[in-house]
Design a protein around this motif. Sequence first.
Motif, mmCIF file in Angstrom:
data_model
loop_
_atom_site.group_PDB
_atom_site.id
_atom_site.type_symbol
_atom_site.label_atom_id
_atom_site.label_comp_id
_atom_site.label_asym_id
_atom_site.label_seq_id
_atom_site.Cartn_x
_atom_site.Cartn_y
_atom_site.Cartn_z
ATOM 1 N N VAL A 112 0.832 -1.219 0.000
ATOM 2 C CA VAL A 112 0.000 0.000 0.000
ATOM 3 C C VAL A 112 0.863 1.265 0.000
ATOM 4 O O VAL A 112 0.331 2.367 -0.114
ATOM 5 N N MET A 113 2.178 1.092 0.106
ATOM 6 C CA MET A 113 3.082 2.249 0.070
ATOM 7 C C MET A 113 3.070 2.893 -1.307
ATOM 8 O O MET A 113 3.169 2.182 -2.310
ATOM 9 N N LYS A 114 2.995 4.208 -1.356
ATOM 10 C CA LYS A 114 3.042 4.885 -2.655
ATOM 11 C C LYS A 114 4.462 4.929 -3.199
ATOM 12 O O LYS A 114 4.687 4.764 -4.393
ATOM 13 N N ASN A 115 5.432 5.155 -2.315
ATOM 14 C CA ASN A 115 6.834 5.255 -2.748
ATOM 15 C C ASN A 115 7.779 4.767 -1.659
ATOM 16 O O ASN A 115 7.532 4.994 -0.473
ATOM 17 N N LEU A 116 8.837 4.102 -2.085
ATOM 18 C CA LEU A 116 9.982 3.833 -1.219
ATOM 19 C C LEU A 116 11.153 4.606 -1.807
ATOM 20 O O LEU A 116 11.488 4.443 -2.988
ATOM 21 N N VAL A 117 11.758 5.470 -0.991
ATOM 22 C CA VAL A 117 12.923 6.245 -1.419
ATOM 23 C C VAL A 117 14.141 5.683 -0.698
ATOM 24 O O VAL A 117 14.152 5.591 0.531
ATOM 25 N N ILE A 118 15.148 5.278 -1.481
ATOM 26 C CA ILE A 118 16.400 4.759 -0.914
ATOM 27 C C ILE A 118 17.558 5.565 -1.498
ATOM 28 O O ILE A 118 17.377 6.331 -2.444
ATOM 29 N N THR A 119 18.736 5.393 -0.928
ATOM 30 C CA THR A 119 19.925 6.020 -1.506
ATOM 31 C C THR A 119 20.672 4.995 -2.354
ATOM 32 O O THR A 119 20.336 3.802 -2.372
ATOM 33 N N ASP A 120 21.721 5.462 -3.018
ATOM 34 C CA ASP A 120 22.508 4.583 -3.891
ATOM 35 C C ASP A 120 23.750 4.023 -3.191
ATOM 36 O O ASP A 120 24.728 3.686 -3.850
ATOM 37 N N THR A 121 23.706 3.922 -1.856
ATOM 38 C CA THR A 121 24.864 3.355 -1.132
ATOM 39 C C THR A 121 25.117 1.905 -1.531
ATOM 40 O O THR A 121 26.251 1.434 -1.507
ATOM 41 N N ILE A 122 24.043 1.187 -1.872
ATOM 42 C CA ILE A 122 24.145 -0.185 -2.373
ATOM 43 C C ILE A 122 23.730 -0.145 -3.833
ATOM 44 O O ILE A 122 22.687 0.413 -4.179
ATOM 45 N N GLU A 123 24.529 -0.736 -4.708
ATOM 46 C CA GLU A 123 24.208 -0.690 -6.139
ATOM 47 C C GLU A 123 22.870 -1.375 -6.397
ATOM 48 O O GLU A 123 22.648 -2.514 -5.992
#
Length: 340
Positions: free
Chosen positions: A276-287
């Motif tokens: 049900v999450m609209k967005n997950l925002v992550i960083t690029d620390t892991i390729e």
Amino acid sequence: MPTPTSEPKLIAGNANQPLAKAVSRRISMHRGQPINLLDARVERFNDGEIFVEVYENVRGEDMYIIQPTSNPANDNLMELLIIADALRRSSADRITAVIPYFGYARQDRRAKARTPISAKLVANMLVEAGVERILTLDLHATQIQGFFDIPVDNLYASPIYALDVQHHFKDQMEDIMVVSPDVGGVARARDLAQRIGAPLSIVDKRRGKPGEVAEMTVIGDVKDKVCLIIDDIVDTAGTLCKAAEVLMENGAKEVHSYITHGVLSGPAVERITNSVMKNLVITDTIEATEAVKAAPNIRIVQTAPMFAQAIINTWSGTSVSSLFDHQTLVPLYEGHYSLG
């Protein structure tokens, strides 16, 4: 310390070449000359042994190894250790390990009898290999800095996320509610909440057995709120997707997540896509894998501007803690976000 005429020298393992190249480009822009990744080979023999050969002179140089210890954690850790050993034996002046994602950080204490403290073991190995300084982002447990007898600069993703929230939710800021997915992550969530002037809520989870969440309770009123779940690691995403469901059941208008390190193993991407999450925002620390890149509701934020500036500040002997202030990051992320 490096001489005024020298430049920081960068070398990368195979864990996250795109991030290493992005950091190299940013430092080149800042210095006004090419600061390329060192010409080296980091490869494996047929039996899996790792071999490193550096093709350039590093004697007396200020070296920065860019290598997250993400999956496969053991291979990437060994690459980092062997690169450090190669540089030390080649008379590098100072070796800084830039570890965007610090693996084994979840094993930071003995939760039960006859278990290791693997994070301390990793710290010992890094120092023994010749690393003299650590630069990392959002350590799972900040006390890991105390496992080292060398300087550790632990950067935070929350200043970048504050910029991102102010850009993407600028018309909904009054409805924002920052949510910690467990009691242990309250300090991290509170930090972002204070930066963007939003209230804080907590999802209290009680586990049955490892990997299973028996019960979740929302502490705080999330009715008609745009909820932002804040955490440092998303692994299989079971807890995260369940927390999003519980928030929606409690009347939340929307649920988004800001999580620093996208480990995203096993069924994680499928769970997030169907959640049900609209967005997950992550960083690029892991390729990111191809599946992560293709996921319609996963967005990746760049960390290269922050790491590049942190390396420059370390090299020049100026403050790294200035990067804790998201206003300091505004010029670094110019072009990424419009905050007007």
